[in-house]
Design a protein around this motif. Structure first.
Motif, PDB file in Angstrom:
ATOM      1  N   ASN A 115      -6.427   5.199  -2.724  1.00  0.00           N
ATOM      2  CA  ASN A 115      -6.998   4.105  -2.731  1.00  0.00           C
ATOM      3  C   ASN A 115      -6.373   3.420  -1.194  1.00  0.00           C
ATOM      4  OD1 ASN A 115      -7.968   1.561  -2.766  1.00  0.00           O
ATOM      5  ND2 ASN A 115      -6.689   0.261  -4.568  1.00  0.00           N
ATOM      6  N   SER A 116      -7.941   3.605  -0.139  1.00  0.00           N
ATOM      7  CA  SER A 116      -7.861   3.317   0.844  1.00  0.00           C
ATOM      8  C   SER A 116      -6.800   1.776   1.697  1.00  0.00           C
ATOM      9  CB  SER A 116      -8.386   3.921   1.950  1.00  0.00           C
ATOM     10  OG  SER A 116      -9.708   3.036   1.716  1.00  0.00           O
ATOM     11  N   GLN A 175      -8.319   0.216   3.030  1.00  0.00           N
ATOM     12  CA  GLN A 175      -9.690  -1.410   4.012  1.00  0.00           C
ATOM     13  C   GLN A 175     -10.140  -1.853   2.153  1.00  0.00           C
ATOM     14  OE1 GLN A 175     -11.975   0.943   6.483  1.00  0.00           O
ATOM     15  NE2 GLN A 175     -13.442  -1.241   6.694  1.00  0.00           N
ATOM     16  N   HIS A 176     -10.697  -0.370   1.812  1.00  0.00           N
ATOM     17  CA  HIS A 176     -11.013  -1.044  -0.107  1.00  0.00           C
ATOM     18  C   HIS A 176      -9.600  -2.038  -0.712  1.00  0.00           C
ATOM     19  CE1 HIS A 176     -13.090   2.475   1.516  1.00  0.00           C
ATOM     20  NE2 HIS A 176     -14.289   1.900   1.132  1.00  0.00           N
ATOM     21  N   TYR A 177      -8.573  -1.473  -1.200  1.00  0.00           N
ATOM     22  CA  TYR A 177      -7.524  -2.191  -1.534  1.00  0.00           C
ATOM     23  C   TYR A 177      -6.814  -3.779  -1.263  1.00  0.00           C
ATOM     24  CZ  TYR A 177      -2.426  -3.661  -2.969  1.00  0.00           C
ATOM     25  OH  TYR A 177      -1.166  -3.888  -3.006  1.00  0.00           O
ATOM     26  N   PHE A 216      -0.742   4.289   0.390  1.00  0.00           N
ATOM     27  CA  PHE A 216      -1.919   5.623   0.686  1.00  0.00           C
ATOM     28  C   PHE A 216      -0.840   6.194   2.146  1.00  0.00           C
ATOM     29  CE2 PHE A 216      -5.045   6.455   3.292  1.00  0.00           C
ATOM     30  CZ  PHE A 216      -5.990   7.862   2.566  1.00  0.00           C
ATOM     31  N   SER A 237       1.130  -1.115  -0.114  1.00  0.00           N
ATOM     32  CA  SER A 237      -0.228  -0.142  -0.108  1.00  0.00           C
ATOM     33  C   SER A 237       0.379   1.256   0.255  1.00  0.00           C
ATOM     34  CB  SER A 237      -0.605  -0.259   0.885  1.00  0.00           C
ATOM     35  OG  SER A 237      -1.518   1.376   1.102  1.00  0.00           O
ATOM     36  N   ASP A 244      -7.957   3.266   9.194  1.00  0.00           N
ATOM     37  CA  ASP A 244      -7.985   2.231   8.135  1.00  0.00           C
ATOM     38  C   ASP A 244      -7.266   1.027   8.708  1.00  0.00           C
ATOM     39  OD1 ASP A 244      -8.691   1.489   5.992  1.00  0.00           O
ATOM     40  OD2 ASP A 244      -7.388   2.443   4.672  1.00  0.00           O
ATOM     41  N   LYS A 304      -3.698   9.400  -2.273  1.00  0.00           N
ATOM     42  CA  LYS A 304      -5.131   9.289  -1.191  1.00  0.00           C
ATOM     43  C   LYS A 304      -6.220   8.354  -2.183  1.00  0.00           C
ATOM     44  CE  LYS A 304      -3.171  13.372   1.562  1.00  0.00           C
ATOM     45  NZ  LYS A 304      -3.721  14.865   2.676  1.00  0.00           N
ATOM     46  N   SER A 316      -1.796   8.571   4.205  1.00  0.00           N
ATOM     47  CA  SER A 316      -2.353   9.408   5.632  1.00  0.00           C
ATOM     48  C   SER A 316      -1.721  11.257   5.865  1.00  0.00           C
ATOM     49  CB  SER A 316      -3.181   9.013   6.482  1.00  0.00           C
ATOM     50  OG  SER A 316      -4.153   9.714   7.114  1.00  0.00           O
ATOM     51  N   THR A 327       0.311   4.834   6.877  1.00  0.00           N
ATOM     52  CA  THR A 327      -0.823   4.015   6.990  1.00  0.00           C
ATOM     53  C   THR A 327      -1.656   5.501   7.788  1.00  0.00           C
ATOM     54  OG1 THR A 327       0.648   2.218   5.996  1.00  0.00           O
ATOM     55  CG2 THR A 327      -2.190   2.204   7.110  1.00  0.00           C
ATOM     56  N   ASP A 328      -2.901   5.319   7.227  1.00  0.00           N
ATOM     57  CA  ASP A 328      -4.522   5.464   7.969  1.00  0.00           C
ATOM     58  C   ASP A 328      -4.241   4.442   9.061  1.00  0.00           C
ATOM     59  OD1 ASP A 328      -7.167   5.597   8.909  1.00  0.00           O
ATOM     60  OD2 ASP A 328      -6.099   8.039   8.699  1.00  0.00           O
TER      61      ASP A 328
END
Length: 461
Positions: free
Chosen positions: A356-357, A359-361, A285, A283, A380, A354, A287, A376-377
Motif C-alpha cells: 500500500n503505497s 500515495q494510495h494510502y 511502506f 505509513s 511517491d 510494499k 522502498s 519512504t519512496d
C-alpha cells in the motif's frame, strides 16, 4: 528435516535432562571437601593443637550443609512428583497473562504474570518457568516465588510470579508452549514438566520525547468541539435520507426508487465550525532494495519507527478531540479494546511492506497527521504532497537515529571495555562502516528538502 529443526529438537529434549553444571561443580566440591577433612596426617609431622578442632568444625559444617542439600533435593523430588500427579488427575497447568504498565508516565513495559495452582514449593528450593514462542525461541527463566492463600484459609492455593519481559522486537508473538522446573537450593537437579501454553501476546511500543504541533481536524462526524476553521460535515449513512416535504426534488436518487420504490434524497455536505475526530495516518511502506532485507538493521529501524509513531499518537490524543488511527495494513483486533489500546496493538503488529503505497494510502481531504519514515519512496512522497495544503502535518522519522552513538568513544568502549550483548549494540558498532548508512542518510536529506519546499507543516523526529 533441516539443521535448524534438529537443533531445536535437541534443545527441547535437553530441557528434561535433570542435571546441570551445578551438579558437576557440587560433586567435585563435595568430594574435595570430604577428602581434605579425612586426609591423614603425614608421618613425622606433629599436628597443630588446633588442627583437631578445625577438622571437627569443618566436618560439622560439611555434614550440616549436606543434610540441608539432601532435604532440599528430597523435597524437590516430592514436589515434582506431587505436581505430576496433580497435572495428570486434576489437569493443573501453568496459567499466564500479560499486562502493559506505565512507569514515570511512560507506557510500554510488558509484564508476565504466572500462576500455578495446587503445587507445593520445595523446601529451600525453587520453581521456575520458561516459555517458547514463534519460531521455537525460548525466553529466559522466570521465578514463581509468591504464595497465594485460599480465601479465609491458612493453606496456599497456588504459587505466582511476576516478571518483566524483555523481547527483541515490537510485534505480536505466538506462544507455542512452556516448561516449569523444580530445582533444589543448589540447583543440583532441575526437573522439567512441559506445559500446554498457547495464545498471543505483543511487545508494546514505548513513549519517547513528545513532539507536538497545532493540528485541526479536516472532517467532522459530529459537532462536539468548536474550532477556528470551517470543516466539512458528512450527512447521514450513505449520505441518503427519506424524502420529506420541502426537499429539493432534484436531489432524489432515482436509482434507489427504481430498485425498491422508496424516495430518498442525497444529503448535501455542510460546513460548520465544529470538529470531532482527528484522522491519524502512519505509513509503513518501505522502498528498499532486496539486498537490504534479511538484516537486523530493518528490524531495529522498525522498532524505532513504531516508538516514534506511538509517541506522536499519544501526544495528540491528549487534545480535545478523538483520534482515529487509519492503518495501512489489515489486522484482527478485539473489539473489546479501547481506541488507544487498538491503536497500540495495530502499531505493534505493523511491518515494513510494499503493498500500500503512500500515495494510495493517505487521504489529504480527511487526514490531518501523517508519519513517514526514511524508507519512504521519494517520487511517491512528491505526488502525495502535491495534493496537501498547510492544514496537513507530516512527521518525518529519521530511522537512522536508532544507531547513533551517544558518546564519541562509545565505539571504542564497546570494542575494548564493553562487548556488545544485544542485537542493537552489535549493529551500532557496524553502522559506521555499513554501505546502507550512506544510502539511508542520502534519502533522509532528500526527504527533508522535499518537505521544506512543500506547503505542509513538517517535523523531524
Amino acid at each position: 528435516m533441516n539443521w535448524k529443526q534438529i537443533r531445536w529438537k535437541i534443545r527441547y529434549a535437553l530441557q528434561y535432562f535433570p542435571f546441570t553444571i551445578n551438579t558437576v561443580l557440587c560433586v567435585i566440591a563435595g568430594w574435595e571437601a570430604y577428602r581434605l577433612l579425612n586426609k591423614p596426617v603425614p608421618k613425622g609431622e606433629e599436628p597443630s593443637a588446633l588442627l583437631p578442632f578445625i577438622i571437627l568444625m569443618g566436618k560439622v559444617t560439611f555434614w550440616f550443609l549436606g543434610v540441608l542439600a539432601a532435604i532440599s533435593i528430597l523435597s524437590t523430588f516430592a514436589s515434582y512428583f506431587y505436581y505430576r500427579w496433580l497435572k495428570g488427575n486434576k489437569g493443573y497447568k501453568l496459567e499466564i497473562n500479560f499486562t502493559t504498565e506505565a512507569k514515570k508516565g511512560k507506557k510500554g513495559r510488558l509484564y508476565l504474570n504466572a500462576r500455578l495452582d495446587g503445587v507445593i514449593r520445595p523446601l529451600l528450593g525453587f520453581i521456575k518457568g520458561r516459555l517458547f514462542y514463534d519460531d521455537n525461541v525460548m525466553t529466559d527463566r522466570f521465578g514463581l516465588l509468591s504464595n497465594k492463600r485460599k480465601e479465609q484459609s491458612v493453606w496456599y492455593a497456588a504459587i505466582t510470579g511476576r516478571s518483566r519481559m524483555s523481547l527483541p522486537d515490537i510485534k505480536e508473538y505466538d506462544l507455542k508452549g512452556g516448561f516449569i522446573y523444580f530445582q533444589d537450593m543448589l540447583h543440583i537437579f532441575s526437573l522439567a514438566v512441559a506445559q500446554p501454553v498457547g495464545g498471543h501476546f505483543y511487545q508494546p511500543p514505548v513513549l519517547m520525547s513528545e513532539h507536538n504541533a497545532d493540528v485541526f481536524p479536516k472532517k467532522t462526524e459530529s459537532m462536539d468541539v468548536r474550532i477556528e476553521q470551517l470543516r466539512r460535515v458528512e450527512g447521514e449513512p450513505l449520505n441518503y435520507k427519506d424524502f420529506e416535504a420541502g426537499d429539493d426534488v432534484r436531489r432524489i436518487v432515482w436509482k434507489v426508487y427504481a430498485k425498491n420504490r422508496e424516495l430518498v434524497v442525497r444529503v448535501p455536505e455542510m460546513y460548520e465550525p465544529y470538529a470531532s475526530h482527528l484522522y491519524f495516518y502512519a505509513s509503513f511502506f518501505a522502498s528498499v532494495k532486496a539486498q537490504w532485507l534479511g538484516e537486523g538493521y530493518l528490524k531495529e529501524m522498525l522498532n524505532y519507527y513504531k516508538n516514534c509513531v506511538w509517541t506522536v499518537y499519544d501526544t495528540l490524543s491528549k487534545k480535545e478531540w478523538e483520534m482515529r488511527y487509519i492503518p495501512d495494513q489489515s489486522f484482527n483486533i478485539p473489539e473489546s479494546l479501547s481506541p488507544d489500546e487498538k491503536s497500540m496493538r495495530i502499531i505493534s503488529n505493523s511491518n515494513w511492506h510494499k503493498d500500500n503505497s503512500l500515495q494510495h494510502y493517505f487521504n489529504p481531504k480527511s487526514g490531518t497527521v501523517l508519519c513517514i519514515s526514511s524508507l519512504t519512496d521519494i517520487e511517491d512522497l512528491k505526488n502525495m504532497l502535491d495534493r496537501c495544503d498547510a492544514s496537513t502535518v507530516v512527521y518525518f522519522v529519521k530511522v537512522s537515529r536508532v544507531f547513533r552513538h551517544f558518546a564519541p568513544l562509545s565505539l571504542l568502549s564497546r570494542i575494548i571495555l564493553q562487548p556488545p550483548k544485544d542485537r542493537l549494540s552489535k549493529l551500532r558498532t557496524r553502522w559506521t562502516f555499513s554501505p546502507m548508512r550512506l544510502q539511508i542518510q542520502k534519502r533522509e536529506k532528500e526527504i527533508e528538502e522535499i518537505l521544506s519546499r512543500s506547503a505542509v507543516v513538517s517535523g523531524v523526529i
